[in-house]
Every structure is written in C-alpha cells, then in structure tokens.
Design a protein around this motif. Structure first.
Motif, PDB file in Angstrom:
ATOM      1  N   GLU A  69       0.815  -1.222   0.000  1.00 24.67           N
ATOM      2  CA  GLU A  69       0.000   0.000   0.000  1.00 24.67           C
ATOM      3  C   GLU A  69       0.847   1.270   0.000  1.00 24.67           C
ATOM      4  O   GLU A  69       0.324   2.361  -0.251  1.00 24.67           O
ATOM      5  N   ILE A  70       2.138   1.153   0.284  1.00 20.68           N
ATOM      6  CA  ILE A  70       3.028   2.312   0.272  1.00 20.68           C
ATOM      7  C   ILE A  70       3.720   2.378  -1.091  1.00 20.68           C
ATOM      8  O   ILE A  70       4.537   1.525  -1.431  1.00 20.68           O
ATOM      9  N   GLY A  71       3.352   3.373  -1.872  1.00 20.12           N
ATOM     10  CA  GLY A  71       3.914   3.524  -3.209  1.00 20.12           C
ATOM     11  C   GLY A  71       2.956   3.086  -4.287  1.00 20.12           C
ATOM     12  O   GLY A  71       3.338   2.407  -5.240  1.00 20.12           O
ATOM     13  N   LEU A  72       1.681   3.474  -4.160  1.00 21.73           N
ATOM     14  CA  LEU A  72       0.671   3.112  -5.152  1.00 21.73           C
ATOM     15  C   LEU A  72       0.464   4.251  -6.153  1.00 21.73           C
ATOM     16  O   LEU A  72       0.677   5.424  -5.833  1.00 21.73           O
ATOM     17  N   PRO A  73       0.024   3.924  -7.377  1.00 21.53           N
ATOM     18  CA  PRO A  73      -0.277   4.981  -8.347  1.00 21.53           C
ATOM     19  C   PRO A  73      -1.567   5.708  -7.984  1.00 21.53           C
ATOM     20  O   PRO A  73      -2.585   5.086  -7.684  1.00 21.53           O
ATOM     21  N   VAL A  74      -1.485   7.038  -8.007  1.00 23.73           N
ATOM     22  CA  VAL A  74      -2.645   7.888  -7.723  1.00 23.73           C
ATOM     23  C   VAL A  74      -2.746   8.902  -8.851  1.00 23.73           C
ATOM     24  O   VAL A  74      -1.746   9.531  -9.208  1.00 23.73           O
ATOM     25  N   ARG A  75      -3.922   9.082  -9.414  1.00 22.84           N
ATOM     26  CA  ARG A  75      -4.033   9.901 -10.631  1.00 22.84           C
ATOM     27  C   ARG A  75      -3.633  11.356 -10.408  1.00 22.84           C
ATOM     28  O   ARG A  75      -3.213  12.028 -11.341  1.00 22.84           O
ATOM     29  N   THR A  76      -3.744  11.871  -9.182  1.00 23.62           N
ATOM     30  CA  THR A  76      -3.332  13.247  -8.902  1.00 23.62           C
ATOM     31  C   THR A  76      -1.915  13.320  -8.340  1.00 23.62           C
ATOM     32  O   THR A  76      -1.462  14.386  -7.921  1.00 23.62           O
ATOM     33  N   GLY A  77      -1.186  12.187  -8.348  1.00 20.25           N
ATOM     34  CA  GLY A  77       0.152  12.157  -7.765  1.00 20.25           C
ATOM     35  C   GLY A  77       1.161  13.024  -8.480  1.00 20.25           C
ATOM     36  O   GLY A  77       2.227  13.315  -7.919  1.00 20.25           O
ATOM     37  N   VAL A  78       0.863  13.473  -9.708  1.00 15.26           N
ATOM     38  CA  VAL A  78       1.779  14.369 -10.428  1.00 15.26           C
ATOM     39  C   VAL A  78       2.024  15.652  -9.653  1.00 15.26           C
ATOM     40  O   VAL A  78       3.053  16.310  -9.811  1.00 15.26           O
ATOM     41  N   ALA A  79       1.107  16.011  -8.781  1.00 12.22           N
ATOM     42  CA  ALA A  79       1.228  17.258  -8.019  1.00 12.22           C
ATOM     43  C   ALA A  79       2.385  17.239  -7.031  1.00 12.22           C
ATOM     44  O   ALA A  79       2.760  18.282  -6.484  1.00 12.22           O
ATOM     45  N   ILE A  80       2.960  16.056  -6.783  1.00  9.87           N
ATOM     46  CA  ILE A  80       4.108  15.922  -5.888  1.00  9.87           C
ATOM     47  C   ILE A  80       5.285  15.404  -6.707  1.00  9.87           C
ATOM     48  O   ILE A  80       5.164  14.395  -7.404  1.00  9.87           O
ATOM     49  N   ARG A  81       6.419  16.072  -6.647  1.00  9.73           N
ATOM     50  CA  ARG A  81       7.560  15.738  -7.495  1.00  9.73           C
ATOM     51  C   ARG A  81       8.322  14.503  -7.026  1.00  9.73           C
ATOM     52  O   ARG A  81       9.147  13.970  -7.757  1.00  9.73           O
ATOM     53  N   ASN A  82       8.059  14.038  -5.832  1.00 11.46           N
ATOM     54  CA  ASN A  82       8.776  12.883  -5.293  1.00 11.46           C
ATOM     55  C   ASN A  82       8.133  11.576  -5.738  1.00 11.46           C
ATOM     56  O   ASN A  82       6.992  11.549  -6.193  1.00 11.46           O
ATOM     57  N   HIS A  83       8.886  10.499  -5.574  1.00 16.32           N
ATOM     58  CA  HIS A  83       8.362   9.176  -5.876  1.00 16.32           C
ATOM     59  C   HIS A  83       7.182   8.870  -4.938  1.00 16.32           C
ATOM     60  O   HIS A  83       7.181   9.274  -3.774  1.00 16.32           O
ATOM     61  N   PRO A  84       6.161   8.140  -5.421  1.00 10.16           N
ATOM     62  CA  PRO A  84       5.023   7.799  -4.550  1.00 10.16           C
ATOM     63  C   PRO A  84       5.419   7.135  -3.247  1.00 10.16           C
ATOM     64  O   PRO A  84       4.752   7.334  -2.222  1.00 10.16           O
ATOM     65  N   VAL A  85       6.497   6.333  -3.267  1.00  6.42           N
ATOM     66  CA  VAL A  85       6.947   5.689  -2.029  1.00  6.42           C
ATOM     67  C   VAL A  85       7.264   6.734  -0.972  1.00  6.42           C
ATOM     68  O   VAL A  85       6.936   6.568   0.218  1.00  6.42           O
ATOM     69  N   GLU A  86       7.884   7.836  -1.384  1.00  9.00           N
ATOM     70  CA  GLU A  86       8.320   8.847  -0.423  1.00  9.00           C
ATOM     71  C   GLU A  86       7.139   9.492   0.296  1.00  9.00           C
ATOM     72  O   GLU A  86       7.046   9.466   1.526  1.00  9.00           O
ATOM     73  N   TRP A  87       6.247  10.103  -0.491  1.00  5.34           N
ATOM     74  CA  TRP A  87       5.189  10.852   0.190  1.00  5.34           C
ATOM     75  C   TRP A  87       4.154   9.939   0.851  1.00  5.34           C
ATOM     76  O   TRP A  87       3.578  10.294   1.895  1.00  5.34           O
ATOM     77  N   GLN A  88       3.983   8.745   0.315  1.00  2.00           N
ATOM     78  CA  GLN A  88       3.019   7.837   0.935  1.00  2.00           C
ATOM     79  C   GLN A  88       3.576   7.206   2.205  1.00  2.00           C
ATOM     80  O   GLN A  88       2.832   6.941   3.157  1.00  2.00           O
ATOM     81  N   PHE A  89       4.892   7.000   2.267  1.00  2.00           N
ATOM     82  CA  PHE A  89       5.485   6.506   3.511  1.00  2.00           C
ATOM     83  C   PHE A  89       5.308   7.528   4.617  1.00  2.00           C
ATOM     84  O   PHE A  89       4.957   7.172   5.754  1.00  2.00           O
ATOM     85  N   TYR A  90       5.547   8.800   4.307  1.00  2.00           N
ATOM     86  CA  TYR A  90       5.399   9.842   5.325  1.00  2.00           C
ATOM     87  C   TYR A  90       3.966   9.892   5.844  1.00  2.00           C
ATOM     88  O   TYR A  90       3.727  10.078   7.048  1.00  2.00           O
ATOM     89  N   ILE A  91       3.001   9.739   4.953  1.00  2.00           N
ATOM     90  CA  ILE A  91       1.605   9.766   5.390  1.00  2.00           C
ATOM     91  C   ILE A  91       1.328   8.604   6.338  1.00  2.00           C
ATOM     92  O   ILE A  91       0.792   8.798   7.449  1.00  2.00           O
ATOM     93  N   ILE A  92       1.678   7.387   5.920  1.00  2.00           N
ATOM     94  CA  ILE A  92       1.403   6.205   6.742  1.00  2.00           C
ATOM     95  C   ILE A  92       2.175   6.260   8.055  1.00  2.00           C
ATOM     96  O   ILE A  92       1.665   5.892   9.124  1.00  2.00           O
TER      97      ILE A  92
END
Length: 375
Positions: free
Chosen positions: A266-289
């Motif tokens: 679940e950490i690092g999944l594709p999200v259609r609005t994820g372009v708004a964050i320049r980092n890899h999905p793993v990065e910002w989703q890890f911080y959230i979790i």
C-alpha cells in the motif's frame, strides 16, 4: 514575427498562400514592431517562411523565445487552423502591451512554445492572462517527448504544460509542424520521479477541432505489476547513487527499523493526482502512513504540506492545473487505501515473500486501483 504595423498603425500579417508575394511587395515600405515600435525588416527567402524580424541588436522582448523557423512554421499552421472556423488575430496587441499572445481568438490566448522558459515566467504569463479574463492555451512545440520503454520521460519544462480533465486525468498537447500532427498525451501517471505512464493519441491538424478534443480508447493498458517492478528498481537506484543513510526517506525508514524493499504494498501506489508531488510515490506515501494517527484525508493533506515546508517533499509547479495540489493527491491516496480495505499490514519478512505478496496484491486489487486512475 508574422505581424507588424506601418507608419499609420495599420497591421499586416504574413499568412496564407500569398504570404511570400505580399512580403516581396512590401519590401520598400517601412514597418514597425507593434510591441516596441522599432523598425523591422521583411525576410522572404527561399528557405524560411516570410516573416518580420527586428534589426540587429534590438532589445525588444515581445516574445519569450527566438523566432526560430520551426516556431514560425508552427505558429502559422495554428493560425490557419483556428482562422478556418473562427475569428483569430495573429500576435495580438493587448492594451497595456504587457505581453503578446501568438494567436488571440475570442477570450483564448494561444501560446505555442518551442524553447524552454523558466517556470516563473511561464507562471507569470499565465497569471497575467487570467487576470485579463483571458484563457491561456499553451501548446508544447519543443523536442519530441522522450520514450523509455513503455513509459515517457517528462522534463520539468514539459510538466509546466500539464492540464487536468475529469476524463483524461493529467494531459498535455504537442504540435509538430513537420508532420502536421497534434499529439495528445493523456492519463498521465507518475511511475518514478521522472518516468510517467501515458497514453498517446495523434490527430492531424485538419481533423482536430478547436478548442481541441480527444477521446481515448476504453482499453486502459496500465499494469500494476510493472509499476511495482519500477518501484523496486527506483529503490535500488536511489540506494546505490545516494548515501542511503543520509537520504531523507531512507533515513526515516531505517530509523524506524524497517527495510525500504519490504514495506507493505500500500506504500507507493499509483494515484491519478500524484503528479502534483515531485517525489516518488513511495516517499510521500510513507510519510503519510508513518505520521498519521486518525487516518483521515484531511490529516494526510496536512502531513504532506508539513513535509513540503520542512524540505522532505517537493511540490510540482502546475500553472495550468491550479486545483491539483499535493493536498489533493494525499486525500486521494487515503480514499484509495480506505476503498481497498486492506488495513494496516506488516512489512514482508523477505524479498521472496515480498514478491509473492505483490503478485497476490495485483490479482486482488489491480482492477480497483485502475478504476480510480480513469473515470
């Protein structure tokens, strides 16, 4: 430039099938730049299309880029395309002369951009159009979009052209005068910090309506397993080329006693609005979790904003999609997690177990994830 004025302020445009003949007939008539008022000369050779040019050493800043032959050719194509169905003005002069769109039609200011400009200039020009109640319509005309296997690589400059539509997701439009083709890149989903999944639709200029419209196939070819494979490669590269112990993300993971390769799916999944964050999905989703307590979309949005302000994450500059923010990406991610209903799962114990869990996860949830990537 393709438009200039004479001594009486009357405008002439070098466009249409008789442009070269018109240019040659006007050679001995003084013409001036509508923006700075300085003299311009007529260029009507056998190679480039007829156009006006400033005299040497001119400091006029009418345009954001040099008037290359490619830019002139593309701009002329676009003018003829628009003018075939509606009133259009080439290189229109706005009352305060603060800027000069390539083409103005109604309240739409068309900008055909071939060479790179800074994000601050791109954004300021967009804002000035908006403040004038004009809709800026930017078309990319630079070097071809680079392909990397099944993905495309977008530069920071190319990302400035991204727009958002409920049916297309993030998209942008290019025009290539050499082939007379528009290429519409839609359903853009970040896979790494530079690579994106995208679907491409090519349309001949003679077949494209104005404003442009595109309908992509209902067959969506996104592969969640391929996405996970790229995620694994990104982690490997990042650990190899950076000092993993000082990299902000890996430092946080190691301090928590965890392995970046073994994190839950679940950490690092594709999200259609994820372009708004320049980092890899793993990065910002890890911080959230890692930081969340209540698990609400509002909390996730606040976590991402705090991480941006602390320098752990970077916000993408999206002048043409101002409603697509990092906060929206964070909220969309939490909504996806809640919809999947997988709960808070433990890390894998080994790479073998991790790969097996990924395969099981893809089988169980790929359709749900893809359904959220397209509408």
């Amino acid at each position: 430039m393709l438009a200039a004025v004479n001594a009486y302020g009357q405008s002439v445009v070098l466009a249409g099938p008789n442009a070269r003949m018109t240019a040659l007939s006007l050679k001995k008539t003084p013409y001036f730049c509508p923006q700075c008022g300085r003299p311009v000369v007529i260029k009507a050779g056998d190679v480039n299309i007829p156009h006006f040019a400033h005299e040497a050493n001119s400091s006029c800043d009418s345009f954001s880029e040099p008037e290359s032959p490619r830019h002139l050719s593309g701009k002329l194509d676009l003018f003829n395309w628009i003018a075939s169905t509606r009133d259009a003005e080439m290189e229109a002069r706005l009352p305060d002369r603060s800027q000069r769109p390539d083409i103005l039609t109604g309240t739409i200011a068309v900008e055909y951009q071939c060479s790179a400009i800074t994000s601050s200039l791109f954004r300021s020009r967009t804002e000035r159009y908006n403040n004038r109640l004009l809709t800026p319509f930017w078309l990319y005309g630079g070097p071809p979009i680079e392909k990397k296997g099944r993905y495309i690589k977008l530069t920071p400059f190319q990302r400035l052209f991204l727009r958002y539509h409920s049916q297309l997701g993030f998209y942008f439009i290019t025009y290539y005068p050499e082939s007379k083709l528009f290429s519409v890149y839609g359903r853009i989903i970040p896979v790494t910090t530079s690579l994106c999944f995208a679907e491409r639709l090519d349309v001949r200029i003679s077949e494209m309506p104005f404003p442009p419209a595109a309908v992509f196939s209902s067959n969506f070819t996104f592969s969640l397993q391929a996405f996970f494979d790229e995620k694994r490669k990104w982690i490997d590269r990042s650990r190899h080329y950076n000092n993993a112990r000082t990299h902000l993300l890996f430092k946080s993971i190691y301090e928590a006693g965890r392995n970046p390769h073994l994190l839950p799916e679940e950490i690092g999944l594709p999200v259609r609005t994820g372009v708004a964050i320049r980092n890899h999905p793993v990065e910002w989703q890890f911080y959230i979790i890692n930081d969340q307590k209540s698990g609400s979309p509002e909390e996730a949005a606040a976590i991402v904003r705090k991480r941006i302000e602390s320098g752990h994450l970077k916000e993408a500059i999206l002048p043409l999609a101002p409603l697509m923010t990092p906060e929206q990406a964070a909220a969309d991610y939490i909504e996806l997690i809640n919809e999947l209903g997988t709960g808070k799962r433990a890390d894998s114990r080994s790479m073998g177990a991790k790969i097996q869990r990924e395969e099981t996860f893809c089988t169980a949830y790929e359709k749900q994830i893809i359904d959220r990537l397209i509408f």
